[in-house]
Structure formats: structure tokens, C-alpha cells
Design a protein around this motif. Structure first.
Motif, PDB file in Angstrom:
ATOM      1  N   ASP A 478      46.976  46.831  27.884  1.00  0.00           N
ATOM      2  CA  ASP A 478      47.122  48.287  27.774  1.00  0.00           C
ATOM      3  C   ASP A 478      47.300  48.707  26.323  1.00  0.00           C
ATOM      4  OD1 ASP A 478      47.792  51.007  29.069  1.00  0.00           O
ATOM      5  OD2 ASP A 478      49.565  50.626  27.825  1.00  0.00           O
ATOM      6  N   ALA A 479      48.079  47.950  25.554  1.00  0.00           N
ATOM      7  CA  ALA A 479      48.265  48.274  24.138  1.00  0.00           C
ATOM      8  C   ALA A 479      46.952  48.170  23.374  1.00  0.00           C
ATOM      9  CB  ALA A 479      49.315  47.350  23.525  1.00  0.00           C
ATOM     10  N   MET A 480      46.149  47.157  23.691  1.00  0.00           N
ATOM     11  CA  MET A 480      44.851  47.020  23.012  1.00  0.00           C
ATOM     12  C   MET A 480      43.935  48.179  23.365  1.00  0.00           C
ATOM     13  SD  MET A 480      43.699  44.970  20.826  1.00  0.00           S
ATOM     14  CE  MET A 480      42.140  44.887  19.916  1.00  0.00           C
ATOM     15  N   GLY A 481      44.045  48.688  24.573  1.00  0.00           N
ATOM     16  CA  GLY A 481      43.273  49.876  24.936  1.00  0.00           C
ATOM     17  C   GLY A 481      43.680  51.080  24.103  1.00  0.00           C
ATOM     18  N   ARG A 482      44.968  51.218  23.818  1.00  0.00           N
ATOM     19  CA  ARG A 482      45.435  52.315  22.958  1.00  0.00           C
ATOM     20  C   ARG A 482      44.915  52.144  21.527  1.00  0.00           C
ATOM     21  NH1 ARG A 482      49.917  55.271  25.055  1.00  0.00           N
ATOM     22  NH2 ARG A 482      50.645  54.482  27.061  1.00  0.00           N
ATOM     23  N   VAL A 483      44.841  50.893  21.059  1.00  0.00           N
ATOM     24  CA  VAL A 483      44.296  50.646  19.720  1.00  0.00           C
ATOM     25  C   VAL A 483      42.851  51.118  19.643  1.00  0.00           C
ATOM     26  CG1 VAL A 483      43.642  48.827  18.096  1.00  0.00           C
ATOM     27  CG2 VAL A 483      45.859  48.745  19.218  1.00  0.00           C
ATOM     28  N   LEU A 484      42.069  50.805  20.678  1.00  0.00           N
ATOM     29  CA  LEU A 484      40.673  51.249  20.695  1.00  0.00           C
ATOM     30  C   LEU A 484      40.577  52.773  20.720  1.00  0.00           C
ATOM     31  CD1 LEU A 484      39.117  48.654  23.176  1.00  0.00           C
ATOM     32  CD2 LEU A 484      39.085  48.622  20.682  1.00  0.00           C
ATOM     33  N   GLU A 485      41.487  53.432  21.423  1.00  0.00           N
ATOM     34  CA  GLU A 485      41.484  54.897  21.444  1.00  0.00           C
ATOM     35  C   GLU A 485      41.779  55.473  20.057  1.00  0.00           C
ATOM     36  OE1 GLU A 485      44.248  56.114  24.401  1.00  0.00           O
ATOM     37  OE2 GLU A 485      43.051  55.381  26.089  1.00  0.00           O
ATOM     38  N   VAL A 486      42.737  54.857  19.345  1.00  0.00           N
ATOM     39  CA  VAL A 486      43.048  55.329  17.994  1.00  0.00           C
ATOM     40  C   VAL A 486      41.858  55.118  17.074  1.00  0.00           C
ATOM     41  CG1 VAL A 486      44.541  54.979  15.996  1.00  0.00           C
ATOM     42  CG2 VAL A 486      45.515  54.925  18.297  1.00  0.00           C
ATOM     43  N   LEU A 487      41.224  53.955  17.134  1.00  0.00           N
ATOM     44  CA  LEU A 487      40.057  53.693  16.290  1.00  0.00           C
ATOM     45  C   LEU A 487      38.912  54.629  16.644  1.00  0.00           C
ATOM     46  CD1 LEU A 487      38.728  51.977  14.126  1.00  0.00           C
ATOM     47  CD2 LEU A 487      38.104  50.316  15.900  1.00  0.00           C
ATOM     48  N   TYR A 488      38.741  54.919  17.914  1.00  0.00           N
ATOM     49  CA  TYR A 488      37.711  55.864  18.359  1.00  0.00           C
ATOM     50  C   TYR A 488      37.958  57.240  17.750  1.00  0.00           C
ATOM     51  CZ  TYR A 488      34.581  58.247  21.679  1.00  0.00           C
ATOM     52  OH  TYR A 488      33.582  58.993  22.252  1.00  0.00           O
ATOM     53  N   ARG A 489      39.219  57.684  17.778  1.00  0.00           N
ATOM     54  CA  ARG A 489      39.546  58.998  17.221  1.00  0.00           C
ATOM     55  C   ARG A 489      39.350  59.030  15.698  1.00  0.00           C
ATOM     56  NH1 ARG A 489      44.462  59.407  18.882  1.00  0.00           N
ATOM     57  NH2 ARG A 489      45.503  58.914  16.934  1.00  0.00           N
ATOM     58  N   ILE A 490      39.684  57.939  15.023  1.00  0.00           N
ATOM     59  CA  ILE A 490      39.467  57.875  13.577  1.00  0.00           C
ATOM     60  C   ILE A 490      37.987  58.011  13.255  1.00  0.00           C
ATOM     61  CG2 ILE A 490      39.550  56.303  11.593  1.00  0.00           C
ATOM     62  CD1 ILE A 490      42.212  55.294  12.613  1.00  0.00           C
ATOM     63  N   ASN A 491      37.144  57.309  13.999  1.00  0.00           N
ATOM     64  CA  ASN A 491      35.697  57.430  13.788  1.00  0.00           C
ATOM     65  C   ASN A 491      35.227  58.853  14.062  1.00  0.00           C
ATOM     66  OD1 ASN A 491      35.391  54.720  13.100  1.00  0.00           O
ATOM     67  ND2 ASN A 491      35.143  54.099  15.232  1.00  0.00           N
ATOM     68  N   LYS A 492      35.764  59.442  15.091  1.00  0.00           N
ATOM     69  CA  LYS A 492      35.383  60.811  15.448  1.00  0.00           C
ATOM     70  C   LYS A 492      35.767  61.797  14.349  1.00  0.00           C
ATOM     71  CE  LYS A 492      36.512  64.371  18.885  1.00  0.00           C
ATOM     72  NZ  LYS A 492      37.282  64.647  20.126  1.00  0.00           N
ATOM     73  N   MET A 493      36.911  61.591  13.704  1.00  0.00           N
ATOM     74  CA  MET A 493      37.423  62.550  12.735  1.00  0.00           C
ATOM     75  C   MET A 493      36.851  62.344  11.327  1.00  0.00           C
ATOM     76  SD  MET A 493      41.460  62.824  13.831  1.00  0.00           S
ATOM     77  CE  MET A 493      41.766  63.996  12.517  1.00  0.00           C
ATOM     78  N   TYR A 494      36.552  61.094  10.954  1.00  0.00           N
ATOM     79  CA  TYR A 494      36.279  60.836   9.548  1.00  0.00           C
ATOM     80  C   TYR A 494      34.881  60.317   9.239  1.00  0.00           C
ATOM     81  CZ  TYR A 494      41.294  61.398   9.001  1.00  0.00           C
ATOM     82  OH  TYR A 494      42.553  61.910   9.001  1.00  0.00           O
ATOM     83  N   LEU A 495      34.111  59.878  10.236  1.00  0.00           N
ATOM     84  CA  LEU A 495      32.747  59.438   9.925  1.00  0.00           C
ATOM     85  C   LEU A 495      31.931  60.635   9.444  1.00  0.00           C
ATOM     86  CD1 LEU A 495      31.893  56.935  12.805  1.00  0.00           C
ATOM     87  CD2 LEU A 495      32.450  56.431  10.427  1.00  0.00           C
ATOM     88  N   ASP A 496      31.230  60.472   8.329  1.00  0.00           N
ATOM     89  CA  ASP A 496      30.473  61.590   7.748  1.00  0.00           C
ATOM     90  C   ASP A 496      28.975  61.343   7.707  1.00  0.00           C
ATOM     91  OD1 ASP A 496      30.518  59.579   5.933  1.00  0.00           O
ATOM     92  OD2 ASP A 496      31.322  60.751   4.259  1.00  0.00           O
TER      93      ASP A 496
END
Length: 831
Positions: A478-496
């Protein structure tokens, strides 16, 4: 496999066209739409609010939060001491507490905690971070081809990020996994590095994460503080990148004070702090807090310099379009065993006492052995001469004797000490077993177990032995799933970049792929945490496949087995699945002789095929020869069976369809329940006719098949005879004879029962017929009686009418006589 999966998905998923950014023009050119929209992370909404807030207000925020953080730190002081004690009890820093204090006393440490930590990390990392990457696809909602391809791109890109782009991701995760059992929980933080334009993972130790006393859960805590120790250079980089506001901070002259756990870890790593703070380390409090800054309590990220209490940055910590202002998580907790409060517990809390006792017992045993070999001495007082000497093993010293003494044993005596205690040794074993039982597995016992133990029993033993670790593994998953969610959000916010390529130039994903829900999940399985469990599961499937061959695809079962064995390129080892085409009987004989698969089809002329196949089998130079028959006979016998059964089915269908004048298959499909019962009766009647026809048409086939089976058996080499084969053969023959006798008796009983039942049915039919005859006679008698009654009534009615007429005539005659006698007419109204 990926191609097969895509082909399967093509049949089950709808395809949605992706709008193109290129539009063709009438003159043959094209218009390309260039999207220069900035990334979400560059929005003014996520700017540093500390740049616009008055200094006085920032001072209030900084001082109030620093006071709260100090209280949070003080409230968990004992917790830090427990973590420090756990690090010391590993013995890796040579300062484990306990043991005797005399010179030469043993300082050995039992590796109970170290073994548990290494074992836990090894098992966890193997499951959550395989070589191919920790993420796999997840389809949300109705599956479509577009969703599947998008999930594939996202999964491929994020695995590339965690294995190639963030080269330190695995190292940080492994460091975290070794410390989780000791402290009870550790944390992984993901942030975006604007300078290098990539995410950055960071292992955050538990002693550097502070929660308020009132918190009951990490994610619901109103305040979470990450205590950072950054160098002067890192601080300047953050200021230059705009992460921190430019504040004139004094240089920290001495190295900041670290936690007790950090100091214990420094001893393990063999390092010491620089007293003069050459790197310019300073302490920064990065607090994720609900605070009233813009008129209401909302989630913010506030960074404060500890020494000056100056606020360096304030950022909104919710998504811009989120009206509920739900807090965004950047730090993920990896818990061991949840407890009542916000901090989980670990092995230090569970087996720390046993670890200390085991270390003490081990040291006592070694000290006892040491003292027994080199005991202390007492020397008699008085006398001239002599001296005190310490003699090490294998050394020889000359000493002076006392006056008047020629025997050294008369002035010196060794102190008596007990040898190592057997009871203490047994107690040490008991404590080790008790500690291992908390996290033990049954894998060590499997090698000594019987190989013929059923798979179900093996699975049960594994499940029982892994019950504790499986629960922990589920929380790590479950914790690793949360890590993937955080990385997903980072890509969503900062990929240009619209199109994202790896370092080899291969297209991985599009920026637009990260819009919408998270399409990835951990590759680990929360229900299965070891290869032993998976292999036992595969073996259970293979056993079921052998027991129920018609329910399983043998090809896929074999693929599952080879995949679990991790055989490289196992697809190349398997022969391609045979594609059986419809052929004429001659070509089928040829294919069977070449050991190629053949199949019968419903619409074929089965009797003609059977004739060709049987002629081929009976031919001594073809099917009956050792050269051809050894390969052809097994396939042809199975093929003959298919034709016989298909002929039987087609004949019954034809007879039944002819009887009803319509295809019985269509009737069966659309029939009601009552109609199906009638069709079953019709099929039963057709079966009798077809069975008679089968005896006439196919009567020669069983004999030919028996001859072919005997011939095939003669082709096979004889099996080597075992010394006990004759006894086993005799026993088998005896059992066979007994079974045949029993079967014959059972057959006779069944025949007698059938005869009795037939007689009973015949008697019942005769009784029903007699009953019908009697009922018919009763009905005829009733009808005759009714006719007689009607005739009687008619006669009576006729006689009554005749009598009435006669009476009427008499009355008329009487009236006429009276009128003649009186000379008057009849008075119509007599008084």
C-alpha cells in the motif's frame, strides 16, 4: 506476451481515436498546433507566499511553529531513545549495552535484530522493486484500447524514471527497508528538482519526522515536520532556484545537534561529526501544517530556519482546482506494525527485550568459558621474594619463590569458577526460538519435508509460517502504491515537454497521459509475498490440470510454470500451438504418420473417413507396420473416436429433426422448459433407432480398434522388470479377479433389479389398462342408465298428456250434458 495481450484487448476493448495536433490543408500542407501551456507546477498558485507576506507576520508564524515543533520533539523523546537502543543492540557499532565489566569480558552481540532487518529488507525489495521496475498497468473504468495503451506508456515511463532517471531511487528505498523493522516506520519523500528537471527521492529517517502528540495517524496529522540538515551550498541553490526567499542568515559556527539515533548510526558507519562545521550545515524545519494564513486554516508547506526562526518559504499544499483543499502528500510512510498512536512499532518493541537477553546469555556463556580457562589467583601473604605476574596463553615466565617454600602450589590457589552452564545454553536456544517465532517462516522446514506431500498441505504450511510477514507486506504494498501516486502527481505538475523520450531517444509517454486518474499500481502482490508461495500455487494448478484435463489449457499452464521458474525467453522453448485445419481422410492419414495433429469436424462424411482410416490401420505395410504405426496409430485411434462420436450425434439430430420437420438444434435453443422435456423424449426415441443402426454400421470398428491397440503395445519396448514385479503382478491379478467377481455379482444384481423393475412396470401397465377398461365400462353403463331414465321420463310425460286430454274431453262432454238438461248456457262467472 505483450503482442498477445494487445491482440486479446483488441477484441474486448473499444477504440477511441486520439485527436491529432496536425491538420491537413487543401493545398497539401499542414497546420501544427503547438501547445505552449506552462506546466501546472509553474502556476502562480504554487508560488512562494512568503515573498508577499509582511516580515512581522512571518516572524509570528516562524516563532509559533518553532515552539510547536519543539513540543512535538519533546513529546517523542522516549521514542527516539528506543530507536537509538535498537541501533545499539544490533552490535554493529560495538557499543551494545550489557555484559560484564572485567578486563577481557566478552562484547559479542547476538545478531537477532540484524538478521531480522536484513531478512525483512531482502524479502521486501525482491517483491516491490524487481529488475523490470516497481510499476504495472491498471485500467480504471471500462477498458478501451486507448486506456490500455496510455497505461502502458505511463507504466513504461515511470519504471524508466525509477530505474534509470532516478539512479538513487533503489538505494534510498533499500536504506529505508533496512530501518523499518528497527524504528517501526520510515518515510520516503519525493520532490521535484527544478534545476535538474527530474524527481528526487529521499529517505527520511523516523527520528527526523516529528508529529504532534494528538496525532493518531501520519496522514491525518495536522502538523508533520521534516527536520532537514542541509549544507551551505544546498541552501544557496534553493535560494537561487526561487524555492526559498533570499534571507540574510548568519553562518552556523558549529555542527547542528543531531538525534541520538543519528549519533548511534554514526558509530555503526564509523564516522564522526565535524566540530567546526566545514560544510556549513544548518537545520531547516519543513512543516506540512494546517495554518490560517489567507483567512482560513488550509494545508501549507512552511520552511523555517531553526537557528533564526525565519520563514524561508510558504507554499499552498493543495491542487489549484481542488475546492475541498485536500492536502497533497509528498512524504509516504512505510509502517511495520500499526499501534494505537501515530507511530507504528517495530522489532525493537517486539523482540528488543529478547535480543538483550540473548546477548547477555551469549556473553555470560563466553565469559564463563574464558574464566574457566584463565581463572583468577590468590597468593598467600608474607614471605620474602616472589612477584605478581600475568601470564598469557602459550607464555612461560620465571618467578622467584618465597623463603622456605619450594612448592609454588603451597602459596598460590586458583579461584574456583563454574564452567559454562548447560541450562543457560538451553535458555539461550529458547530465547532465540521465541524471537524467531515472531517473524519466522516455514521455508527452512520445506527442504526436510516429504516430496510427496500434497501441494495443499505445503501451501497451508507456507501460509501459516508467513502470516506475520504477509500482513506487513500488504502494508508495504500500500505504501508503494502511495509512492507511485506521488510520482504520478509530480509528473502531472512539472513535466513541460509534450513528448517524453528516454536517454536512448525512444518515445516513452506524452505529457497529456498524466491527466486523469492514476493508471499504475505496484507490481507486487499483496496476497503473495514469496516465490515459494507462487511456485506452490503453480504446482497446485498443474495438479488440477492433470486431474481435470478438459478444464485447463495445458499450453498456458506450462507457460505459467516456466515463467515462475524465471526461464529466460521461455516462449522460444515451447513449440507453437498447432493450427488444425480440415483435411480429407487421406491427408489425415499422412499427417498422423508424420506425428502432426488432426481433428474431425461435424459436417464431414464420417463413415467415409472411417472407412479410409480403418483400411489404413489394417494395411500391414502402412498403419500396421512398425515404421508407420508407431507414430500414426495413437493419433488415428483418437481420431476414429472423434468420427464415431460425431457420427452418432449427427444421426440422432437428423432422425429427431426429420421427426419434427425442423432443425432440432434451433428448437432446443428457443424451447420452453416443457418443450425441452418433450424434445428429450424425442431424442430418447431417436437414440434407440440410432443405436440399432450403429450396431449394423459400426459393428466392425471395436474389433479393429482392439487389434490396433494390441499392435501398438507390441511396438513399445518392454518395461524393465523389477525384482518384486512378479509379486506385484500376482497381487494385481488377484485384485483384478476379485474386482471382476465383484463386478459380475454387481452386474447380476443390477440385471435382476432391472428385470424386477421391468416386471413391475409391466404389471403396472397391465393394471392401468385394466383400470381404463373398467372405467370405460362404468362410463358406458352410466350412459345406458341415463338413456333409460330419459326414455322413462318421456313415456311418463306422454301418458300424462294423454290422460289430461281424456279428462278434458270428459269435462267437455259433462258440460254439454248439463246444458242440454237445464236449457241454459254456461255461466262464465259463477258466484
Amino acid at each position: 506476451m505483450a503482442n498477445d495481450q494487445e491482440e486479446a484487448l483488441d477484441g474486448m476493448m473499444e477504440y477511441e481515436d486520439t485527436p491529432s495536433d496536425v491538420q491537413d490543408t487543401e493545398d497539401g500542407g499542414a497546420i501544427v498546433q503547438i501547445d505552449d501551456t506552462p506546466s501546472l507546477g509553474e502556476s502562480e498558485f504554487y508560488s512562494n507566499l512568503a515573498e508577499s507576506i509582511p516580515e512581522a507576520e512571518l516572524s509570528v508564524i516562524g516563532s509559533s511553529l518553532c515552539d510547536l515543533i519543539e513540543k512535538d520533539k519533546e513529546s517523542r523523546k522516549r521514542r527516539d531513545e528506543q530507536y537509538e537502543e535498537g541501533l545499539r543492540r544490533t552490535g554493529l557499532g560495538d557499543d551494545a549495552p550489557g555484559g560484564a565489566g572485567f578486563s577481557g569480558a566478552s562484547r559479542v552481540v547476538h545478531p537477532m535484530l540484524t538478521k531480522a532487518c536484513v531478512d525483512f529488507s531482502s524479502r521486501v525489495m525482491k517483491e516491490i522493486f524487481p529488475v523490470t521496475g516497481p510499476a504495472k498497468e491498471r485500467i480504471i473504468g471500462k477498458p478501451t484500447k486507448e486506456k490500455f495503451e496510455k497505461a502502458q506508456r505511463i507504466c513504461k515511463y515511470m519504471n524508466w524514471q525509477m530505474t534509470r532517471q532516478m539512479k538513487d531511487f533503489r538505494a534510498e528505498l533499500e536504506q529505508l527497508s533496512t530501518q523499518v523493522p528497527l524504528a517501526g516506520a520510515q518515510y520516503l519523500k519525493l520532490t521535484w528538482d527544478a534545476r535538474r528537471k527530474k524527481p528526487v527521492p529521499l529517505f527520511v529517517s523516523m527520528d527526523d519526522v516529528l508529529l504532534p502528540y494528538a496525532a493518531t495517524n501520519f496522514y491525518s496529522a495536522e502538523r508533520k515536520t521534516h527536520v532537514q540538515y542541509i549544507t551551505k551550498l544546498e541552501y544557496q541553490r534553493r535560494v537561487q532556484s526561487g524555492m526559498y526567499r533570499d534571507v540574510d542568515l548568519p553562518t552556523v559556527a558549529i555542527t547542528p545537534e543531531t538525534t541520538k539515533s543519528e549519533r548511534a548510526n554514526d558509530k555503526i558507519e564509523g564516522r564522526s561529526a565535524d566540530t567546526y562545521n566545514a560544510d556549513g550545515l544548518r537545520t531547516i524545519f519543513e512543516t506540512y501544517v494546517y495554518y490560517d494564513i489567507e483567512g482560513e486554516a488550509s494545508p501549507y508547506i512552511v520552511s523555517i530556519d531553526k537557528s533564526t526562526q525565519k520563514v524561508l518559504s510558504i507554499y499552498r499544499n493543495w491542487e489549484e482546482e481542488d475546492e475541498l483543499q485536500e492536502e497533497m502528500n509528498w512524504i509516504v510512510e512505510f509502517p511495520m506494525i500499526p499501534w494505537r498512536g501515530a507511530y507504528p512499532i517495530g522489532f525493537v518493541h517486539m523482540i528488543g527485550g529478547l535480543s538483550a537477553a540473548a546477548t547477555g546469555s551469549l556473553r555470560a556463556l563466553l565469559d564463563a568459558a574464558h574464566i574457566s580457562n584463565f581463572p583468577g589467583l590468590v597468593k598467600m601473604k608474607g614471605g620474602a621474594g616472589g612477584q605478581t605476574e600475568r601470564i598469557d596463553p602459550t607464555e612461560v615466565h620465571e618467578i622467584e619463590g618465597s623463603f622456605g617454600q619450594d612448592d609454588i602450589r603451597k602459596v598460590l590457589m586458583a579461584l574456583p569458577f563454574n564452567p559454562p552452564s548447560a541450562v543457560l545454553f538451553q535458555l539461550l536456544g529458547f530465547m532465540i526460538e521465541s524471537a524467531d517465532s515472531v517473524v519466522r517462516t516455514t521455508f527452512e522446514d520445506l527442504a526436510d519435508s516429504n516430496a510427496n506431500v500434497p501441494v495443499g498441505t505445503t501451501l497451508a504450511r507456507i501460509e501459516q509460517g508467513m502470516v506475520v510477514f504477509n500482513a506487513i507486506h500488504g502494508r508495504v504494498h500500500d505504501a508503494m502504491g502511495r509512492v507511485l501516486e506521488v510520482l504520478y502527481r509530480i509528473n502531472k505538475m512539472y513535466l513541460d515537454e509534450e513528448e517524453i523520450y528516454d536517454d536512448t531517444g525512444e518515445l516513452l509517454a506524452y505529457r497529456a497521459d498524466f491527466e486523469g486518474p492514476v493508471n499504475v499500481m505496484p507490481v507486487s502482490d499483496p496476497n503473495i509475498s514469496t516465490d515459494t508461495q507462487r511456485f506452490a500455487q503453480v504446482m497446485a494448478v498443474m495438479q488440477r490440470s492433470d486431474a481435470k484435463p478438459g478444464l485447463y489449457d495445458p499450453y498456458k499452464v506450462e507457460e505459467m510454470f516456466l515463467r515462475q521458474l524465471k526461464v529466460p525467453d521461455y516462449e522460444e522453448l515451447l513449440a507453437p500451438k498447432p493450427n488444425v485445419d480440415e483435411m480429407n481422410a487421406v491427408n489425415e492419414n499422412l499427417a498422423a504418420s508424420l506425428n502432426r495433429p488432426i481433428a474431425a469436424f461435424p459436417e464431414q462424411e464420417h463413415l467415409a473417413h472411417l472407412q479410409v482410416h480403418l483400411d489404413f490401420i489394417l494395411n500391414p505395410t502402412l498403419g500396421s507396420s512398425r515404421l508407420v504405426g508407431a507414430a500414426a496409430l495413437p493419433i488415428l485411434l483418437e481420431h476414429v473416436k472423434e468420427h464415431v462420436v460425431l457420427w452418432y450425434v449427427s444421426q440422432i439430430v437428423d432422425v429427431a429433426s426429420e421427426a419434427v420437420g425442423e432443425n432440432i438444434g434451433k428448437l432446443q435453443k428457443d424451447a420452453t422448459q416443457e418443450e425441452k422435456k418433450e424434445l428429450d423424449k424425442l431424442l430418447a426415441a431417436a437414440s434407440q433407432a440410432v443405436n440399432q443402426q450403429a450396431e449394423q454400421t459400426l459393428g466392425a470398428i471395436p474389433q479393429i480398434v482392439e487389434q490396433a491397440i494390441e499392435l501398438l503395445q507390441s511396438f513399445r519396448p518392454p518395461m524393465p522388470q523389477d525384482p518384486s514385479a512378479s509379486l506385484m503382478k500376482a497381487e494385481v491379478e488377484r485384485k483384478t479377479a476379485a474386482d471382476q467377481a465383484k463386478m459380475q455379482i454387481e452386474t447380476q444384481k443390477l440385471q435382476m433389479q432391472q428385470q424386477t423393475e421391468a416386471q413391475r412396470l409391466q404389471t403396472e401397465i397391465q393394471r392401468l389398462q385394466n383400470e381404463l377398461e373398467r372405467e370405460k365400462m362404468r362410463e358406458q353403463a352410466a350412459l345406458a342408465k341415463a338413456d333409460m331414465e330419459i326414455e322413462a321420463k318421456l313415456r311418463m310425460n306422454a301418458e300424462d298428456n294423454q290422460t289430461a286430454k281424456q279428462l278434458a274431453a270428459l269435462e267437455v262432454q259433462s258440460g254439454e250434458k248439463i246444458a242440454l238438461s237445464t236449457g241454459h248456457g254456461i255461466n262464465p262467472n259463477p258466484q
